[in-house]
Structure formats: structure tokens, C-alpha cells
Design an enzyme around this catalytic site. Structure first.
Site, PDB file in Angstrom:
ATOM      1  N   CYS A  90       4.626 160.747  -9.515  1.00 33.30           N
ATOM      2  CA  CYS A  90       4.487 159.400  -8.958  1.00 33.30           C
ATOM      3  C   CYS A  90       3.698 158.588  -9.972  1.00 33.30           C
ATOM      4  O   CYS A  90       2.521 158.892 -10.226  1.00 33.30           O
ATOM      5  CB  CYS A  90       3.779 159.433  -7.603  1.00 33.30           C
ATOM      6  SG  CYS A  90       3.454 157.795  -6.905  1.00 33.30           S
ATOM      7  N   CYS A 145       7.356 151.271  -8.176  1.00 35.34           N
ATOM      8  CA  CYS A 145       7.342 152.684  -8.551  1.00 35.34           C
ATOM      9  C   CYS A 145       7.162 152.766 -10.059  1.00 35.34           C
ATOM     10  O   CYS A 145       7.998 152.264 -10.819  1.00 35.34           O
ATOM     11  CB  CYS A 145       8.635 153.365  -8.118  1.00 35.34           C
ATOM     12  SG  CYS A 145       8.753 155.082  -8.644  1.00 35.34           S
TER      13      CYS A 145
END
Length: 310
Positions: free
Chosen positions: A249, A98
Site C-alpha cells: 500500500c 492509491c
């Protein structure tokens, strides 16, 4: 918290946690240097629940690499990668990486006194997507996310798209391009911000073909003009697998910039500003030490709370 939720978390009672975010992409963070508190998917899902838990798009556990099989493999390649980012999606599923989370992870390590990192210095950490190098800046952190690549390179080269995405709120399916940043992404370009607003991303978009482990889906509107003062500008929303729509994101921003840059063709810039609901992140493409093109993601990281699991 319900009785059933309390039972799931019983083994974690008394464990300290922090809450942090990177441009609105938020995480529960646990320091477990010696892997003394392994956490299962059910406990992750309870902690990340926004109504009966702490709430978060995912959970990050800080573990010394030597205590995890994946970490030990990376130590053979990079002995300096003392810390491993054990990252889980909000539903408890394991995830490779991530981009926003890795910045928050390093900020958490510093706040916990587990590492020291002055402005301009870099830290090497392990992730399930390999070794990552993070550099502290005056306004956040910059991460060498490694190389990007097409998931279906032959199809991408032949027709510039390789899949079709159907999402509620948009009348017809849209062509897309599948890109890996160590985790899978499917990027859709839209013509207008009104289309971006109309897309309903609570439920997962339908992607055909669907990558074997699922995919994150980015919907992107290029700015008009696309390039301003030498940088490309795009606006993005994303549905993350195992989570739903998130405010940001990091790997998705990298994939979105890579797709738009590819579609823009020769002369497209290497520097990109990506506007997401939670703020702005910056993406830069550069020649990597391995001879492949790498992607750098930069942006802020913030810790907002700490407490103890009861």
C-alpha cells in the site's frame, strides 16, 4: 464467470483492459478517455473478484479530467492535469488515492500511447486527493504524494498516540497513530517480526475511534538498528479498507514511515525504506512548494496482461 456477473458487465462487453501491479498491489486498468463507459460499483467488484473476474485490489479508469466534476475542479488549479485517475477499491467503493496505483496508472497511460514521458520528466495528474506530480526514473516512478498530517492533531501532540487497534492474532489491543495521506491510515508499531506474522489481517481490525470514512491499518516493525546508511528501515503489513490484506500500500507506506519517524523523534532521517510482502518502496520527506512537509513515494510499476471484457 456466472450469468449474474455477465449481466453486470454487459455494458462493458468489448472494452479492453490491462492488469498491472506496484510491488504486488494489483489493479484492473481501463482506458476511457472521453468517459464513454462509466462504471458502477457492482461492475468494479465483479472485475476485481479473484475467482470470477480478472482479479485485483482495485480498479483504475483513465479519464480526461474535463469529463469529470472532480477533474474540472482540479483543472482550474492545474490546467496541465489532463488525466484523472478514477480509482475504486476492490469492493467497488470510491477511494481518494492509491500510491502504488498512481505509478501503475502513469505506466498504463504511457503503454496506451496516451502520454509520452521520458526518464527524468514529470507528469501532472488529477486524483480525488488532489493534484499529484509523478516523475519517471530509471527503475520506476517517484510521486509527490503531497503533505501528510495527523487526523487527530491535538491527541497526537499530547500523547503520541490517538487510537487503539484490536486485531485477531495479537492478544491485547495496541496503541496507534492516525495519519492522513489524502486518505486515512492508522499505524501500529510492533516489537517483533513474529508479532507481525501472527496478526490475522483477512478481517478488518477494530479501530477506536474509527475515522468517519473508515481507515487503512498498517502494522509496522522498525528494524534494529532503525537507521542504516542514513535511511530508516521498517517492515509493514496492511489491511486496506474495502479490500482486505494487500501485498503493498503506497499511501500506507508513507503513513507508516511518517508515524515511525514521528515516534523516533528529533534526528530521525528523511529517507525510509519500507519492506512490504510484495517488495520494497522508498519514502522521502521534503519541504513542499506550499511550505508544508511533503512525502515522495518511489517504486516500480509493472503491466502483466491485457485483454478484452467478454
Amino acid at each position: 464467470m456466472t450469468d449474474s456477473s455477465s449481466a453486470v458487465l454487459h455494458s462493458l462487453t468489448g472494452l479492453a483492459f490491462s492488469k498491472g501491479h506496484g510491488t504486488g498491489n494489483d489493479f484492473v486498468l481501463l482506458a476511457d478517455p472521453d468517459d464513454g463507459n462509466p462504471i458502477n460499483s457492482a461492475a468494479v467488484a465483479v472485475l476485481c473478484d479473484r475467482h470470477q473476474g480478472i482479479g485485483g485490489d482495485g480498479l483504475i479508469r483513465a479519464v480526461r479530467s474535463e469529463h469529470l466534476p472532480e477533474g474540472r475542479e482540479l483543472l482550474a488549479l492545474a490546467p496541465e492535469a489532463e488525466w484523472f485517475m478514477d480509482y475504486r477499491n476492490g469492493d467497488g467503493s470510491v477511494s481518494e488515492m492509491c500510491g502504488n496505483g498512481v505509478r501503475v496508472f502513469v505506466h498504463f497511460l504511457i503503454a496506451q500511447g496516451l502520454v509520452e514521458l521520458a526518464e527524468g520528466q514529470s507528469l501532472v495528474i488529477g486524483t480525488r486527493a488532489g493534484i499529484k506530480v509523478i516523475t519517471r526514473s530509471d527503475d520506476g516512478y517517484a510521486v509527490d504524494m503531497g503533505p501528510w498530517e495527523f487526523i487527530y492533531p491535538d491527541q497526537a501532540a499530547a500523547k503520541a498516540t490517538d487510537s487503539v487497534v484490536n486485531v485477531a492474532g495479537l492478544e491485547v489491543p495496541r496503541p496507534a497513530l492516525s495519519i492522513s495521506m489524502g486518505n486515512p491510515h492508522t499505524v501500529v508499531a510492533l516489537a517483533e517480526l513474529s508479532e507481525l506474522s501472527a496478526a490475522r489481517l483477512h478481517d478488518a481490525p477494530e479501530v477506536e475511534p474509527r475515522p468517519v470514512n473508515g481507515t487503512n491499518v498498517e502494522f509496522v516493525v522498525p528494524a534494529e538498528p532503525l537507521v542504516h546508511k542514513g535511511s530508516g528501515h521498517i517492515t509493514m503489513r496492511v489491511h486496506e479498507r474495502g479490500v482486505g490484506e494487500t501485498q503493498s500500500c503506497g499511501t500506507g507506506a508513507c503513513a507508516a514511515a511518517a508515524a515511525i519517524r514521528y515516534w523516533a523523534g528529533q534526528g530521525a532521517p528523511d529517507d525510509w525504506q519500507v519492506n512490504v510482502p510484495g517488495g520494497i518502496v522508498n519514502v522521502r520527506f521534503f519541504p513542499g512548494p506550499d511550505g508544508r512537509e511533503h512525502v515522495q513515494l518511489s517504486g516500480p510499476a509493472t503491466l502483466v496482461a491485457s485483454g478484452v471484457i467478454v
